[in-house]
Design a protein around this motif. Structure first.
Motif, PDB file in Angstrom:
ATOM      1  N   SER A  20      -3.243  39.377 -15.851  1.00  0.00           N
ATOM      2  CA  SER A  20      -3.032  40.815 -16.046  1.00  0.00           C
ATOM      3  C   SER A  20      -3.690  41.296 -17.330  1.00  0.00           C
ATOM      4  CB  SER A  20      -1.539  41.118 -16.066  1.00  0.00           C
ATOM      5  OG  SER A  20      -0.920  40.721 -14.856  1.00  0.00           O
ATOM      6  N   THR A  76      -7.495  41.339 -16.714  1.00  0.00           N
ATOM      7  CA  THR A  76      -7.911  42.441 -15.834  1.00  0.00           C
ATOM      8  C   THR A  76      -7.846  43.791 -16.552  1.00  0.00           C
ATOM      9  OG1 THR A  76      -7.078  41.193 -13.932  1.00  0.00           O
ATOM     10  CG2 THR A  76      -7.507  43.539 -13.618  1.00  0.00           C
ATOM     11  N   SER A  77      -6.751  44.038 -17.263  1.00  0.00           N
ATOM     12  CA  SER A  77      -6.570  45.343 -17.903  1.00  0.00           C
ATOM     13  C   SER A  77      -7.580  45.568 -19.030  1.00  0.00           C
ATOM     14  CB  SER A  77      -5.142  45.450 -18.440  1.00  0.00           C
ATOM     15  OG  SER A  77      -4.891  44.419 -19.384  1.00  0.00           O
ATOM     16  N   PRO A 135       0.169  34.605 -14.239  1.00  0.00           N
ATOM     17  CA  PRO A 135      -0.032  36.025 -13.880  1.00  0.00           C
ATOM     18  C   PRO A 135      -0.102  36.944 -15.087  1.00  0.00           C
ATOM     19  CG  PRO A 135       2.195  35.302 -13.332  1.00  0.00           C
ATOM     20  CD  PRO A 135       1.417  34.071 -13.672  1.00  0.00           C
ATOM     21  N   ILE A 136       0.578  36.595 -16.183  1.00  0.00           N
ATOM     22  CA  ILE A 136       0.496  37.423 -17.390  1.00  0.00           C
ATOM     23  C   ILE A 136      -0.911  37.369 -17.976  1.00  0.00           C
ATOM     24  CG2 ILE A 136       1.390  37.718 -19.724  1.00  0.00           C
ATOM     25  CD1 ILE A 136       4.056  36.655 -18.761  1.00  0.00           C
ATOM     26  N   ILE A 195       0.474  46.613 -18.948  1.00  0.00           N
ATOM     27  CA  ILE A 195      -0.137  46.173 -20.203  1.00  0.00           C
ATOM     28  C   ILE A 195      -0.962  47.295 -20.823  1.00  0.00           C
ATOM     29  CG2 ILE A 195      -1.834  44.559 -21.153  1.00  0.00           C
ATOM     30  CD1 ILE A 195      -0.778  42.511 -19.141  1.00  0.00           C
ATOM     31  N   GLN A 196      -1.680  48.059 -19.999  1.00  0.00           N
ATOM     32  CA  GLN A 196      -2.444  49.194 -20.525  1.00  0.00           C
ATOM     33  C   GLN A 196      -1.521  50.249 -21.130  1.00  0.00           C
ATOM     34  OE1 GLN A 196      -4.824  50.471 -17.204  1.00  0.00           O
ATOM     35  NE2 GLN A 196      -6.376  48.882 -17.500  1.00  0.00           N
ATOM     36  N   TRP A 223       3.095  47.803 -11.949  1.00  0.00           N
ATOM     37  CA  TRP A 223       1.974  46.900 -11.718  1.00  0.00           C
ATOM     38  C   TRP A 223       1.567  46.262 -13.049  1.00  0.00           C
ATOM     39  CZ3 TRP A 223       0.141  44.191  -8.062  1.00  0.00           C
ATOM     40  CH2 TRP A 223      -1.177  43.713  -8.082  1.00  0.00           C
ATOM     41  N   PRO A 224       1.514  44.915 -13.130  1.00  0.00           N
ATOM     42  CA  PRO A 224       1.316  44.249 -14.440  1.00  0.00           C
ATOM     43  C   PRO A 224       0.102  44.718 -15.243  1.00  0.00           C
ATOM     44  CG  PRO A 224       2.024  42.649 -12.809  1.00  0.00           C
ATOM     45  CD  PRO A 224       1.809  43.938 -12.074  1.00  0.00           C
ATOM     46  N   PRO A 225      -1.119  44.837 -14.662  1.00  0.00           N
ATOM     47  CA  PRO A 225      -2.233  45.340 -15.493  1.00  0.00           C
ATOM     48  C   PRO A 225      -2.004  46.747 -16.036  1.00  0.00           C
ATOM     49  CG  PRO A 225      -3.070  44.261 -13.520  1.00  0.00           C
ATOM     50  CD  PRO A 225      -1.594  44.411 -13.333  1.00  0.00           C
ATOM     51  N   ASP A 226      -1.440  47.641 -15.196  1.00  0.00           N
ATOM     52  CA  ASP A 226      -1.152  48.996 -15.674  1.00  0.00           C
ATOM     53  C   ASP A 226      -0.059  48.978 -16.733  1.00  0.00           C
ATOM     54  OD1 ASP A 226      -3.028  49.897 -13.924  1.00  0.00           O
ATOM     55  OD2 ASP A 226      -1.609  50.573 -12.403  1.00  0.00           O
TER      56      ASP A 226
END
Length: 387
Positions: free
Chosen positions: A208, A211-212, A204-205, A108-109, A103-106
Motif C-alpha cells: 500500500s 502504490t500510494s 499488504p502495508i 495512507i495518502q 482502501w489501504p493506499p488511499d
C-alpha cells in the motif's frame, strides 16, 4: 534581392524583370503593404518602399502588449495560489487521490496529507514520519511475535519429535492423539501460533505504501519536485547516485545477519548467504523508481534494523517480558547440515509423502464410515418367522 537582379542583368532592368521579386516581397510584407507601387524607372522607389516597411513594422511593434510589472506579479500570484492549494486538506482528493479512508493506499495518502498540512513538513519528512508511524503501530505485534519465537525455542526438541511422529503416522486415530498432544504442549508453554503471521501482515502495508507514493510521484503531486533533501531534491525522479538503493540493501543485509525483524529467528548459514546476496540484487531492480518510493524503502529498512537491535537487547526483552531464545545443540545423529536446494527438495518430498498419507487415511475413514452405515442398517432388519 533587387541588387542581385541588377548585377545579373548588367544594366538597369525593366519592370518585367522586377515583377517576380516584387510579388514575393509584397506577400512577405503582409496585406498592409500590397498597395505599395514600385516604379522601376525611379531610383528612389525602392528606398520609399523600404521606409514604408519600416514604418509599418514600428507600428505593429507599438501595438503589441508589453509585459509590465503588474503582469509578472499576476503570474507569480497565480503560481503561489496553486502552491497554497496543495497545502490544504482535500488537495489530493481534488486530483483523484485519497478518495477513501478504507482502501489501504488511499488511507495512507490521507494520512500523509494530514501530516503534511498540519505538521507543516516538506514531503520528504512527511514520507519519513508516516513510515515511522506505521512501524510504531506494528511494534506491539512484533513483540508478541518475538515472544512466541522465544517460547517455541524452549520446547524445540519436543516439538520436533511430535512433528516427526505426526508426519510418519498413517492411522487417523493415532494422528488425532498426536495432534492433541502437540496442542497441549503449546498451551502449557503459552504459545499462540497466530502471532507467527505478523510478518505476513506487513506485506499488504508495504504494498500500500509503495502504490500510494508511486502514484503521487507519477502524477506528480505539487511540491514533490522541490521538497526533497540532500542529493535527491526531486522526489519524482530516480536517485541519480543510487544512494537510497544502497542504503536499503545494506539495512536488509544487516537485518538478516541479526536474526530478522524479531531478533530471534535462527537462520542456517546457507540461508544467511541467500539473504546477504538477495538484497544486493534489488539495487538494479529499483534504480529507476522514484526517489520518494525508494526513500520509503530506506526508512522502512532503518526502522526494521532499529527494531531488531532493540528486541535483541536483554534489558529490553526483560522490560517487555519477552521470552529468551534458547539455542539447543545439534543432535549427533543429524549429520552435516544440508544445503538450501537439498533442504528444499527434502521438504517437497515430505509434503508429497504427507499428502499421500492423508489421502490413504481419508480413504480408510470412508471405508470405516461405510461399514458403520451398513452395520446400522442391518440392525434395523427384523427376521419374521411363520408359525
Amino acid at each position: 534581392m533587387f541588387r542581385s537582379a541588377i548585377l545579373r542583368a548588367g544594366k538597369v532592368p525593366s519592370r518585367a524583370t522586377f515583377q517576380p521579386q516584387l510579388i514575393r516581397f509584397q506577400q512577405s510584407a503582409g496585406a498592409g503593404f500590397v498597395g505599395i507601387r514600385f516604379k522601376s524607372s525611379d531610383s528612389s522607389s525602392v528606398a520609399d518602399a523600404a521606409a514604408d516597411v519600416t514604418s509599418k513594422l514600428s507600428e505593429i511593434q507599438t501595438q503589441l502588449p508589453s509585459f509590465d510589472e503588474s503582469t509578472i506579479e499576476a503570474v507569480s500570484q497565480l503560481g503561489q495560489a496553486v502552491g497554497d492549494a496543495s497545502n490544504q486538506i482535500g488537495y489530493l482528493s481534488s486530483i483523484g487521490m485519497a478518495k477513501s479512508w478504507l482502501w489501504p493506499p488511499d488511507l495512507i495518502q490521507n494520512v500523509m496529507e494530514q501530516v503534511h498540512v498540519y505538521a507543516g513538513l516538506p514531503w520528504w519528512a512527511t514520507i519519513c514520519v508516516t513510515t515511522v508511524l506505521a512501524r510504531v503501530l506494528l511494534f506491539p505485534l512484533y513483540v508478541k511475535y518475538s515472544d512466541t519465537l522465544g517460547r517455541t525455542s524452549r520446547i524445540k526438541p519436543e516439538m520436533d519429535k511430535v512433528n516427526a511422529d505426526l508426519m510418519s503416522c498413517s492411522d487417523t486415530t493415532k494422528a488425532q492423539q498426536i495432534a492433541m498432544k502437540r496442542k497441549k504442549l503449546l498451551s502449557e508453554n503459552g504459545i499462540k501460533n497466530r502471532y507467527l503471521l505478523v510478518p505476513v501482515v506487513q506485506i499488504p502495508i508495504a504494498i500500500s505504501f509503495f502504490t500510494s507514493i508511486r502514484e503521487m510521484c507519477i502524477y506528480p503531486v505539487d511540491g514533490l519536485a522541490t521538497q526533497g533533501i540532500a542529493w535527491f531534491q526531486n522526489l519524482t525522479l530516480a536517485d541519480p547516485y543510487l544512494g537510497l538503493q544502497c542504503l536499503t540493501a545494506a539495512m536488509f543485509v544487516a537485518l538478516a545477519r541479526k536474526g530478522g525483524e524479531s531478533g530471534a529467528q535462527q537462520f542456517s548459514p546457507q540461508m544467511k548467504k541467500v539473504f546477504t546476496f538477495l538484497p544486493i540484487l534489488t539495487i538494479p531492480v529499483t534504480m529507476n523508481l522514484s526517489a520518494g518510493v525508494v526513500l520509503y524503502l530506506a526508512v522502512n529498512g532503518v526502522c526494521s534494523m532499529i527494531q531488531t537491535l532493540l528486541l535483541r537487547s536483554e534489558s529490553a526483552r526483560k522490560f517487555l517480558n519477552i521470552a529468551e531464545v534458547v539455542h539447543h545443540p545439534t543432535p549427533a545423529n543429524q549429520g552435516p547440515q544440508k544445503g538450501v536446494f537439498e533442504s528444499f527438495r527434502e521438504n517437497i518430498q515430505k509434503a508429497r509423502d504427507q499428502a499421500e498419507k492423508r489421502a490413504t487415511m481419508k480413504e480408510n475413514d470412508d471405508k470405516m464410515k461405510d461399514l458403520a452405515k451398513k452395520e446400522k442398517e442391518n440392525q434395523r432388519i427384523k427376521i419374521v418367522r411363520k408359525k
